[in-house]
Every structure is written in C-alpha cells, then in structure tokens.
Scaffold this motif. Structure first.
Motif, mmCIF file in Angstrom:
data_model
loop_
_atom_site.group_PDB
_atom_site.id
_atom_site.type_symbol
_atom_site.label_atom_id
_atom_site.label_comp_id
_atom_site.label_asym_id
_atom_site.label_seq_id
_atom_site.Cartn_x
_atom_site.Cartn_y
_atom_site.Cartn_z
ATOM 1 N N GLU A 169 39.838 35.302 28.586
ATOM 2 C CA GLU A 169 40.746 36.993 28.712
ATOM 3 C C GLU A 169 42.258 35.598 28.592
ATOM 4 O O GLU A 169 43.228 36.422 27.790
ATOM 5 N N TYR A 170 42.695 35.514 29.972
ATOM 6 C CA TYR A 170 43.507 35.078 30.295
ATOM 7 C C TYR A 170 43.847 33.721 31.300
ATOM 8 O O TYR A 170 42.085 33.643 32.319
ATOM 9 N N LEU A 171 43.479 33.110 31.771
ATOM 10 C CA LEU A 171 44.356 32.322 32.817
ATOM 11 C C LEU A 171 45.464 32.681 32.880
ATOM 12 O O LEU A 171 46.615 32.343 32.822
ATOM 13 N N VAL A 241 44.075 25.814 37.721
ATOM 14 C CA VAL A 241 44.129 27.185 36.147
ATOM 15 C C VAL A 241 42.211 27.453 36.495
ATOM 16 O O VAL A 241 41.445 26.852 36.246
ATOM 17 N N SER A 242 42.398 29.468 36.837
ATOM 18 C CA SER A 242 40.913 30.318 36.558
ATOM 19 C C SER A 242 41.315 30.617 35.245
ATOM 20 O O SER A 242 42.319 31.813 35.184
ATOM 21 N N PRO A 243 40.261 30.379 34.885
ATOM 22 C CA PRO A 243 40.135 31.383 33.551
ATOM 23 C C PRO A 243 39.212 32.608 34.073
ATOM 24 O O PRO A 243 38.555 32.241 34.608
ATOM 25 N N LEU A 244 39.643 33.729 33.655
ATOM 26 C CA LEU A 244 39.659 34.636 33.921
ATOM 27 C C LEU A 244 39.418 36.125 33.146
ATOM 28 O O LEU A 244 40.199 35.532 31.568
ATOM 29 N N THR A 245 38.649 36.955 33.248
ATOM 30 C CA THR A 245 38.700 38.140 32.411
ATOM 31 C C THR A 245 39.109 39.330 32.788
ATOM 32 O O THR A 245 39.186 39.501 34.201
ATOM 33 N N ALA A 246 39.756 40.367 32.017
ATOM 34 C CA ALA A 246 40.755 41.373 31.962
ATOM 35 C C ALA A 246 39.941 42.560 33.063
ATOM 36 O O ALA A 246 38.078 42.757 33.166
ATOM 37 N N PRO A 247 40.203 42.555 34.415
ATOM 38 C CA PRO A 247 39.563 44.158 34.868
ATOM 39 C C PRO A 247 39.115 45.183 34.026
ATOM 40 O O PRO A 247 39.718 45.414 33.001
ATOM 41 N N HIS A 248 37.322 45.082 34.334
ATOM 42 C CA HIS A 248 36.958 44.639 35.719
ATOM 43 C C HIS A 248 35.720 44.316 34.904
ATOM 44 O O HIS A 248 34.895 45.066 34.275
ATOM 45 N N THR A 249 34.751 43.837 35.808
ATOM 46 C CA THR A 249 33.574 43.078 35.023
ATOM 47 C C THR A 249 32.407 43.779 35.942
ATOM 48 O O THR A 249 32.824 44.403 36.625
ATOM 49 N N THR A 250 31.063 43.828 34.568
ATOM 50 C CA THR A 250 30.119 45.522 35.225
ATOM 51 C C THR A 250 29.185 44.705 35.842
ATOM 52 O O THR A 250 28.719 43.234 34.850
ATOM 53 N N LYS A 251 28.082 44.898 36.691
ATOM 54 C CA LYS A 251 26.938 43.608 36.862
ATOM 55 C C LYS A 251 25.898 45.464 37.118
ATOM 56 O O LYS A 251 26.078 45.799 38.327
ATOM 57 N N ARG A 252 24.885 44.844 35.791
ATOM 58 C CA ARG A 252 24.188 46.506 35.862
ATOM 59 C C ARG A 252 23.217 45.767 37.070
ATOM 60 O O ARG A 252 22.479 44.405 36.818
ATOM 61 N N HIS A 253 22.358 46.356 38.025
ATOM 62 C CA HIS A 253 21.541 46.330 39.267
ATOM 63 C C HIS A 253 20.258 46.885 38.867
ATOM 64 O O HIS A 253 20.665 49.215 38.376
#
Length: 266
Positions: A169-171, A241-253
């Motif tokens: 989503e952004y660098l 260059v870090s390819p990132l996603t807008a906060p926040h990612t979700t990790k279900r467990h």
C-alpha cells in the motif's frame, strides 16, 4: 510515463525545507507536481489530525497550517483529488525501524494516502551522526539528497506499472547521503525490530528523560541488525525500500478464538 502523471508532494519538515525542494525539482522533470505541505516543521507528529486548517497559496502549491496527515486529506479531498501518487519527503533524517513508523509525520502522510487507495511513498535521508558538525546542521544542500531523489523518481516512474502497489500500500524509502560513490543500489527490506528507548529519572529536577539510544549505537558501529533489514541496508550505503501495508494487519489465531468462545460460558 508521460506528463499526465500527477503527484501530491508533502512532508513533515515544512514546505521550505531543502529536502522538500530536492524532491519537488526531481519530480517536476517528468510529472505534474502539486505541493500540499505543512507551513512549518511538523516532525514526529505521527497521524495527528486537525479539525480545520488554514491554506495559503505557495509558489509550489499550498502551505497548510496543519500536520502531514492533514495535508494528505486536504490534498486528496479538496485541492488535487485526482493525483496518481502521494509522495512524502524528503525527510532530513532516516525513518527506519518498525518503532518509528507510527511516530513519523513523513510516513504517516503516506499511510493516510493508503486509506484513499492512492499509491504512496515516504522518502527520507539518512544523515550519519558523529563528527564536529551536528546532524541537524548537515544535509542543507539539494545535492545531498541526490540518492533519495534518484531512487524516488525511479520508483514513481516504474512501481505502479510493475504492479508493486497491488501488493504494497505504500513504500518506506530511506537513502544514504552521497559520499562520492556511484548511485546507491536499492535493496528491498523489512523494518528492523531493534528498539532502544530508555526513560530515566533526573534527580535534580524530578523529571523523566526519554532517550532513543539507537542513534548512539549506530554512531559507534554497534548495529546487530541482520541483512535484509532497513537499518542494515542504509548503514551499508544502500537505498532501503520497505513495501508496507497501512496499519494494522490482523493475524487471527486459535488462542484468541477460544477466549471469545468461552467469554460468556464462565
């Protein structure tokens, strides 16, 4: 890419900063650039938002009496809503490490753009500590931002068509200062997990001093970060260059699912 490509350029150091001018001049060579940047320094304000802002016309676009996140929203909603990309920078000082992503006004402007589904980059310059001159007095010439401008323009020209923003989503881009070497190579990285914040009592006045000791460790060469991290790349003279996603990612467990299921059973 033709001249129809349009960029909203913002930052957190303020519209009059050298790094901002360096990126503006670089992007202006191939794109339609509109400056929507803070009128004054707004460093380290994160994604702080205002209820309303004053807008002043500037020779490069618009000066906003507000934060970098304000600039992104004001630009995309009111001043230049049809741009192809948002670029934030060039920040004087690196924005490296996972712990700074939420603090940085530069990075936050790019994050804000991600919620509009507009490709974005945050661009920063690593200014090495040490020597007789404080780092705040370095990087005052547009030429000091050459590696950052070269990498940022290359990515702006090529990343969208290459499909980069279908995955990221952004660098977050961090570049070294030139030191006579050839153009710095690009390395794709992940944010370092290194953290060295401290808080200590000052016995004389009763206050507590917060201090980021990472920069001291970088000055001494004590960098435990492995290859592939943003900090290692920048210290070794490469553009991170870090390819990132807008906060926040979700990790279900399973553990949390189990707690939800048993919540009303007790």
């Amino acid at each position: 890419m033709d001249d129809a490509f349009s960029i909203l350029l913002t930052n957190d150091d303020g519209i009059e900063s050298t790094g901002f001018r360096a990126l503006y001049e670089a992007f202006d060579q191939f794109a339609d650039v509109t400056a929507v940047a803070p009128a004054a320094d707004q460093s380290a304000v994160g994604r702080k938002m205002s209820n309303d802002v004053d807008v002043t016309e500037h020779e490069l676009g618009y000066a906003i009496d507000g934060t970098p996140a304000d600039c992104t929203v004001v630009g995309l909603e009111a001043l230049c809503p049809d741009v192809d990309m948002v670029v934030a920078g060039c920040n004087k000082g690196a924005n490296i490490g996972a712990y700074v992503l939420g603090r940085s006004g530069t990075v936050s402007a790019a994050v804000e753009a991600a919620f509009f589904d507009v490709p974005a980059m945050a661009v920063s310059l690593y200014v090495p500590p040490g020597g007789d001159v404080p780092w705040t007095e370095k990087a005052d010439d547009i030429a000091d931002y050459r590696h950052a401008a070269d990498a940022a323009t290359y990515l702006a020209k090529n990343a969208p068509e290459a499909g980069v923003f279908e995955e990221a989503e952004y660098l977050n881009v961090n570049a070294p200062m030139p030191n006579g070497q050839d153009p710095a190579p690009i390395e794709i990285t992940t944010p370092s997990k290194m953290y060295a914040m401290t808080a200590r009592h000052d016995d004389e006045n009763g206050r507590i001093t917060l201090h980021d000791r990472i920069w001291e460790r970088m000055q001494s060469g004590d960098i435990p970060d492995p290859q592939g991290t943003d900090r290692r790349a920048i210290v070794d003279g490469r553009v991170s260059v870090s390819p990132l996603t807008a906060p926040h990612t979700t990790k279900r467990h399973d553990a949390l699912d189990s707690l939800a299921e048993s919540y009303l059973a007790e």
